[in-house]
Write a protein that holds these residues in place. Structure first.
Motif, PDB file in Angstrom:
ATOM      1  N   ALA A  25     -11.999 -12.053  10.937  1.00 47.83           N
ATOM      2  CA  ALA A  25     -12.893 -11.181  11.710  1.00 47.83           C
ATOM      3  C   ALA A  25     -13.201  -9.884  10.976  1.00 47.83           C
ATOM      4  CB  ALA A  25     -12.274 -10.877  13.071  1.00 47.83           C
ATOM      5  N   ASP A  26     -12.234  -9.358  10.214  1.00 46.07           N
ATOM      6  CA  ASP A  26     -12.497  -8.127   9.466  1.00 46.07           C
ATOM      7  C   ASP A  26     -13.524  -8.363   8.365  1.00 46.07           C
ATOM      8  OD1 ASP A  26     -11.147  -5.665  10.245  1.00 46.07           O
ATOM      9  OD2 ASP A  26      -9.320  -6.828  10.099  1.00 46.07           O
ATOM     10  N   HIS A  27     -13.477  -9.525   7.730  1.00 45.46           N
ATOM     11  CA  HIS A  27     -14.496  -9.855   6.731  1.00 45.46           C
ATOM     12  C   HIS A  27     -15.865  -9.948   7.402  1.00 45.46           C
ATOM     13  CE1 HIS A  27     -12.181 -11.314   3.018  1.00 45.46           C
ATOM     14  NE2 HIS A  27     -11.293 -10.740   3.806  1.00 45.46           N
ATOM     15  N   LEU A  28     -15.934 -10.681   8.511  1.00 48.51           N
ATOM     16  CA  LEU A  28     -17.209 -10.851   9.216  1.00 48.51           C
ATOM     17  C   LEU A  28     -17.776  -9.503   9.647  1.00 48.51           C
ATOM     18  CD1 LEU A  28     -16.319 -13.925  11.485  1.00 48.51           C
ATOM     19  CD2 LEU A  28     -17.583 -13.942   9.329  1.00 48.51           C
ATOM     20  N   ALA A  29     -16.898  -8.653  10.202  1.00 52.82           N
ATOM     21  CA  ALA A  29     -17.363  -7.359  10.719  1.00 52.82           C
ATOM     22  C   ALA A  29     -17.815  -6.437   9.589  1.00 52.82           C
ATOM     23  CB  ALA A  29     -16.246  -6.696  11.530  1.00 52.82           C
ATOM     24  N   THR A  30     -17.062  -6.403   8.494  1.00 51.41           N
ATOM     25  CA  THR A  30     -17.407  -5.503   7.397  1.00 51.41           C
ATOM     26  C   THR A  30     -18.680  -5.951   6.693  1.00 51.41           C
ATOM     27  OG1 THR A  30     -15.053  -5.065   7.079  1.00 51.41           O
ATOM     28  CG2 THR A  30     -16.533  -4.385   5.323  1.00 51.41           C
ATOM     29  N   ILE A  31     -18.802  -7.243   6.442  1.00 50.53           N
ATOM     30  CA  ILE A  31     -20.019  -7.754   5.807  1.00 50.53           C
ATOM     31  C   ILE A  31     -21.220  -7.538   6.717  1.00 50.53           C
ATOM     32  CG2 ILE A  31     -21.163  -9.864   4.988  1.00 50.53           C
ATOM     33  CD1 ILE A  31     -18.363 -10.816   4.078  1.00 50.53           C
ATOM     34  N   ASP A  32     -21.021  -7.666   8.021  1.00 52.40           N
ATOM     35  CA  ASP A  32     -22.095  -7.370   8.981  1.00 52.40           C
ATOM     36  C   ASP A  32     -22.542  -5.917   8.837  1.00 52.40           C
ATOM     37  OD1 ASP A  32     -22.711  -6.161  11.893  1.00 52.40           O
ATOM     38  OD2 ASP A  32     -23.402  -8.239  11.852  1.00 52.40           O
ATOM     39  N   GLY A  33     -21.562  -4.985   8.791  1.00 50.43           N
ATOM     40  CA  GLY A  33     -21.911  -3.564   8.674  1.00 50.43           C
ATOM     41  C   GLY A  33     -22.586  -3.244   7.350  1.00 50.43           C
ATOM     42  N   LEU A  34     -22.071  -3.801   6.255  1.00 48.76           N
ATOM     43  CA  LEU A  34     -22.680  -3.569   4.935  1.00 48.76           C
ATOM     44  C   LEU A  34     -24.097  -4.130   4.879  1.00 48.76           C
ATOM     45  CD1 LEU A  34     -19.606  -4.475   2.698  1.00 48.76           C
ATOM     46  CD2 LEU A  34     -20.695  -2.220   2.829  1.00 48.76           C
ATOM     47  N   THR A  35     -24.293  -5.300   5.470  1.00 43.72           N
ATOM     48  CA  THR A  35     -25.616  -5.927   5.455  1.00 43.72           C
ATOM     49  C   THR A  35     -26.614  -5.126   6.274  1.00 43.72           C
ATOM     50  OG1 THR A  35     -24.570  -8.102   5.226  1.00 43.72           O
ATOM     51  CG2 THR A  35     -26.869  -8.066   5.912  1.00 43.72           C
ATOM     52  N   ARG A  36     -26.198  -4.667   7.450  1.00 45.65           N
ATOM     53  CA  ARG A  36     -27.082  -3.839   8.288  1.00 45.65           C
ATOM     54  C   ARG A  36     -27.522  -2.589   7.533  1.00 45.65           C
ATOM     55  NH1 ARG A  36     -26.706  -4.944  14.047  1.00 45.65           N
ATOM     56  NH2 ARG A  36     -25.265  -6.668  14.404  1.00 45.65           N
ATOM     57  N   HIS A  37     -26.553  -1.917   6.895  1.00 52.29           N
ATOM     58  CA  HIS A  37     -26.870  -0.680   6.182  1.00 52.29           C
ATOM     59  C   HIS A  37     -27.835  -0.942   5.025  1.00 52.29           C
ATOM     60  CE1 HIS A  37     -26.292   3.285   4.399  1.00 52.29           C
ATOM     61  NE2 HIS A  37     -26.060   2.678   3.240  1.00 52.29           N
ATOM     62  N   ASN A  38     -27.562  -1.971   4.243  1.00 52.87           N
ATOM     63  CA  ASN A  38     -28.390  -2.230   3.062  1.00 52.87           C
ATOM     64  C   ASN A  38     -29.739  -2.828   3.409  1.00 52.87           C
ATOM     65  OD1 ASN A  38     -26.889  -1.766   0.287  1.00 52.87           O
ATOM     66  ND2 ASN A  38     -25.347  -2.399   1.773  1.00 52.87           N
ATOM     67  N   LEU A  39     -29.854  -3.446   4.556  1.00 51.79           N
ATOM     68  CA  LEU A  39     -31.146  -3.978   4.966  1.00 51.79           C
ATOM     69  C   LEU A  39     -32.140  -2.848   5.196  1.00 51.79           C
ATOM     70  CD1 LEU A  39     -32.215  -6.848   5.439  1.00 51.79           C
ATOM     71  CD2 LEU A  39     -31.770  -6.546   7.868  1.00 51.79           C
TER      72      LEU A  39
END
Length: 278
Positions: A25-39
Motif C-alpha cells: 500500500a505504501d508503494h501504491l500510495a507514494t507512486i499515486d502521489g508522485l504521478t499526480r504531482h508530475n502530471l
C-alpha cells in the motif's frame, strides 16, 4: 519463512515476493502521489514515476544484499527477526487495510480514491519530487524500513549457501525485477486514470481501494493464523511461491474488474442524454 533449497525455485520465489512488495500500500500510495504531482508539471514523466521509484528502491536492496553477502561468514540472521517481522507485518497490514477501506467510504462521489500508506502519509512532502533522480531517491528512502531490510538480509544469507556474493546479488536483482514490473504497471495505470478523471476512473479507483483493503486484511489474518496454529504454519512451508503469486493474481484481477465494471455504470450526463432521446 522456509526458503527453497533449489536455486531456480528460490529465484522464482524472490521474484514473486518482489512483485508482491511492489503492491504494498505504501508503494501504491507514494507512486499515486508522485504521478499526480508530475502530471501537473511534466505529463510525459508521470507514467514513469513507478519505474523510477522502483529503481531507487531496488538500489538499496542490492546494497543490502551485497553488504550481507560479504559479511555472511561472520553473521547469521537472528532467530527473533522472523517473529518480529511477522507481528510488524500483521499490525501494519491491518492498519493499512482499515485506512484504505476508510478512504473508499469517505471519498466524495465526484472524487477519485487515492491509496493510503503509512510511510507515504508520514513523508507526504517527498511526493512533490519531479527530477528523475529525486523520484528514485524517494524510492531509496522508502527502502530503509524493517520489512525491506529484513527480507533483503534473509535472501542474501540464504544465497551465500549457493555460492557467495554473486548469488546474493542475483537474488537482489530478482526481487528488484519483480518489484519493478508491478511498480511500473501501477505508475502507468494511475497516470492513465488521472488523465481520464472521468466516471470510469472514479469507479476504478474505488475497486482498487477496496481490493487493497481486503487483501491487506486477508494477508494479516493469514499471518496471524499461521502464528497461532502450528499445523497451518507447517502446511504453509513450501507453498510461499503459490501464496505470493495468488496475492498478485487477486490484485491484478481487481485491475481487470475495475475496467470491466466501470463502463456498465452510466454517468449522470449520459443518463440525461438517453432520457432526452426517449
Amino acid at each position: 519463512m522456509e526458503l527453497p533449497t533449489d536455486w531456480i525455485a528460490l529465484l522464482m520465489l524472490v521474484f514473486v515476493l518482489g512483485a508482491k512488495h511492489g503492491l504494498d500500500a505504501d508503494h501504491l500510495a507514494t507512486i499515486d502521489g508522485l504521478t499526480r504531482h508530475n502530471l501537473r508539471r511534466d505529463a510525459s514523466r508521470a507514467g514513469w514515476c513507478g519505474v523510477l521509484f522502483s529503481l531507487g528502491h531496488g538500489g538499496i536492496v542490492l546494497l543490502i544484499a551485497l553488504g550481507v553477502g560479504v559479511a555472511s561468514s561472520q553473521w547469521q540472521v537472528p532467530t527473533w527477526l522472523e517473529s518480529a517481522g511477522t507481528w510488524i507485518s500483521i499490525i501494519f497490514l491491518t492498519v493499512l487495510g482499515w485506512l484504505n477501506l476508510r478512504a473508499v467510504l469517505m471519498t466524495a462521489p465526484e472524487a477519485m480514491v487515492a491509496p493510503v500508506g503509512l510511510k507515504a502519509g508520514l513523508l507526504v512532502r517527498l511526493q512533490s519530487a519531479s527530477h528523475p533522480l529525486a523520484i528514485a531517491a524517494v524510492g531509496a528512502l522508502f527502502a530503509l524500513s524493517f520489512d525491506t531490510i529484513s527480507q533483503a538480509a534473509l535472501f542474501a544469507v540464504t544465497a551465500t549457501r549457493h555460492g557467495g556474493v554473486g548469488h546474493a546479488l542475483a537474488l537482489g536483482l530478482s526481487f528488484t525485477a519483480g518489484m519493478l514490473v508491478m511498480d511500473g504497471i501501477n505508475g502507468l495505470w494511475i497516470a492513465g486514470l488521472l488523465r481520464r478523471a472521468d466516471h470510469h476512473a472514479r469507479i476504478a479507483s474505488r475497486v482498487m481501494g477496496l481490493a487493497v483493503a481486503m487483501i491487506s486484511f486477508s494477508v494479516a489474518g493469514f499471518g496471524l493464523a499461521r502464528w497461532l496454529h502450528a499445523d497451518l504454519a507447517a502446511w504453509y512451508n513450501g507453498k510461499e511461491l503459490a501464496v505470493g503469486a495468488s496475492v498478485i493474481v487477486l490484485l491484478s484481477l481487481s485491475f481487470v474488474a475495475a475496467r470491466c465494471l466501470a463502463p456498465q455504470a452510466s454517468t449522470p450526463s449520459n443518463s440525461r442524454l438517453s432520457a432526452s432521446k426517449r
